[in-house]
Write an enzyme that holds these catalytic residues in place. Structure first.
Site, mmCIF file in Angstrom:
data_model
loop_
_atom_site.group_PDB
_atom_site.id
_atom_site.type_symbol
_atom_site.label_atom_id
_atom_site.label_comp_id
_atom_site.label_asym_id
_atom_site.label_seq_id
_atom_site.Cartn_x
_atom_site.Cartn_y
_atom_site.Cartn_z
ATOM 1 N N ARG A 124 0.870 -1.191 0.000
ATOM 2 C CA ARG A 124 0.000 0.000 0.000
ATOM 3 C C ARG A 124 0.901 1.233 0.000
ATOM 4 N NH1 ARG A 124 -4.909 -2.413 1.706
ATOM 5 N NH2 ARG A 124 -6.087 -0.909 0.507
ATOM 6 N N GLN A 167 0.308 2.350 -6.143
ATOM 7 C CA GLN A 167 -1.111 2.721 -6.028
ATOM 8 C C GLN A 167 -1.963 2.258 -7.211
ATOM 9 O OE1 GLN A 167 -1.234 6.839 -4.989
ATOM 10 N NE2 GLN A 167 -2.848 6.511 -3.498
ATOM 11 N N ASP A 219 -3.113 -1.328 -6.972
ATOM 12 C CA ASP A 219 -3.736 -1.702 -5.704
ATOM 13 C C ASP A 219 -5.189 -2.159 -5.900
ATOM 14 O OD1 ASP A 219 -4.705 -1.904 -3.155
ATOM 15 O OD2 ASP A 219 -4.108 0.108 -2.517
ATOM 16 N N SER A 241 -7.772 -1.816 -2.972
ATOM 17 C CA SER A 241 -8.418 -0.506 -2.883
ATOM 18 C C SER A 241 -9.474 -0.331 -3.963
ATOM 19 C CB SER A 241 -7.388 0.617 -3.006
ATOM 20 O OG SER A 241 -6.627 0.695 -1.841
ATOM 21 N N TYR A 251 -1.843 -0.492 8.246
ATOM 22 C CA TYR A 251 -3.001 -1.307 8.590
ATOM 23 C C TYR A 251 -3.296 -1.242 10.085
ATOM 24 C CZ TYR A 251 -3.172 -3.638 4.048
ATOM 25 O OH TYR A 251 -3.312 -3.909 2.733
#
Ligand code: NAD
Length: 381
Positions: A123, A128, A131, A134, A229
């Site tokens: 992450r 990005q 990902d 997400s 996290y």
């Protein structure tokens, strides 16, 4: 390089597809050949013809497709029978649920598959656009609110009518990660009053910037683990939140729960007693149903009625919006492919953080220490 796009099992509820024609069109180049399993796009309303038009070859016979592929792209983790169909030495890019089903990783290693787990993309800002957790969580957050609104026997927005004034619905979002933030934004757009809670204090500003109130509880301990996290909270910290959360849950018309701790059972945030304290007609949408649920009463995959409260436990909401879910997943996978393939071959640079984190099996070995420890295989020193 032959890159195969597998047909997912629509019959068991997976409607997404790993690459869409628009993405293939951008990726096709002299050395990259795309082979698409016939009807792979069916669940996402994409025809075989559209794949052909984008430059891919449509192959009806899976044995032929997988037998020739250098890389297989999937969405859902393969079944054991599917792993058997893969040629040793093939690379696989897919969701693999590595911590939930470590035995699958063991099977992939035994089959000599070089497997990349989309759940393990770091992450970080560099990764990005790869990902997929997400991109898919955002879809789940949005759809959860629509399900909650549809099941609620009330309006979401405030209405002033000749027949009287309707008060806006109250939505309480528990867990303000990617799914939770999208749920907050969606509920706000529908006109609800929104509150949210998360054990990571860093999300407070994000919650507030979406027009929701953050329920602030000082847990008195560190709640953030590696990678941003959440950690599992202690029993003492959990007890501290109970009274405040009970009260917020009792006031809510719709509760959306999204709290997860990677590799662990989802924390119970809504106990049976808390459900019993809600107004009849209220709704809970439990996005952690797959990980055991945030609500004690949730039954994964089912909508149930408990004392007049509707409890929805969806297990694969992204698949219920397959057109956009596939489009976004395709972009994630395409970016990873471009990152991995150099000079027409897989470039397995394990010094690279993205490759190192994502590649779970190679050369018959399991490469992830958490998967190994889940399997009781001695971790490398
Ligand atoms: P997730 O799905 O693992 O969990 C959802 C949310 O539940 C998290 O916000 C977590 O803090 C919360 N939670 C866990 N236990 C809880 C409890 N007991 N009570 C209440 N809430 C609880 O999380 P996610 O949405 O995948 O995101 C996790 C983190 O990764 C976030 O910090 C996010 O900002 C970060 N992230 C970073 C990037 C990036 O930099 N590229 C991309 C996506 C996410």
């Amino acid at each position: 390089m032959k890159i195969a796009i597998a047909r997912e099992a629509i019959e068991v509820g997976e409607r997404r597809v790993a690459l869409v024609p628009a993405t293939i069109q951008r990726l096709v180049q002299a050395d990259w050949h795309f082979l698409v399993e016939a009807k792979a796009g069916e669940g996402s309303y994409i025809s075989d013809q559209e794949y052909s038009d984008a430059g891919a070859a449509v192959v009806a016979d899976r044995a032929e497709l997988w037998g020739h592929a250098d890389v297989i792209l999937k969405v859902a983790p393969p079944s054991r029978a599917e792993v058997e169909q893969m040629r040793p030495g093939t690379a696989l890019i897919s969701f693999l649920n590595p911590l939930g089903d470590p035995e699958l990783i063991q099977t992939l290693a035994a089959r000599q598959i070089t497997a990349f787990s989309m759940e393990l993309i770091p992450r970080t800002s560099r990764a990005q656009s790869m990902d997929a957790l997400s991109s898919q969580a955002g879809i789940a957050g949005y759809k959860a609110v629509l399900l909650g609104a549809a099941a609620l026997p009330k309006f979401f927005p405030m209405l002033t009518t000749a027949a009287g004034t309707i008060r806006p619905a109250k939505v309480f979002v528990m867990g303000a990660g990617v799914a939770g933030l999208q749920a907050i934004a969606t509920a706000r757009r529908l006109g609800a009053i929104v509150e949210a809670f998360d054990i990571r204090p860093a999300v407070k500003e994000e919650v507030q910037s979406l027009g929701a109130k953050f329920v602030d509880i000082d847990l008195g301990e560190d709640t953030v683990a590696e990678g941003g996290y959440a950690k599992e909270v202690s029993e003492a910290a959990r007890a501290k939140t109970q009274a405040v959360l009970s009260d917020r849950i009792a006031q809510a018309d719709v509760v959306i729960t999204t709290a997860q701790v990677p590799g662990k059972r989802a924390p119970i945030l809504v106990t049976t007693a808390m459900v019993e304290g809600m107004q009849p007609g209220s709704v809970i949408v439990d996005l952690a149903a797959n990980q055991g649920g945030n609500c004690e009463v949730t039954e994964p995959g089912k909508d149930i009625n408990y004392h007049g409260i509707t409890i929805i436990g969806p297990t694969n909401l992204p698949s219920s919006m397959p057109v956009h879910a596939s489009q976004l997943y395709a972009k994630n996978v395409a970016t990873l492919l471009q990152y991995l393939i150099k000079d027409n071959a897989l470039n397995l640079d394990f010094e690279d953080d993205i490759v190192d984190a994502t590649c779970v099996t190679h050369g018959g070995e399991i490469r992830n220490e958490r998967v190994k420890s889940a399997l009781n295989i001695e971790a490398q020193v």
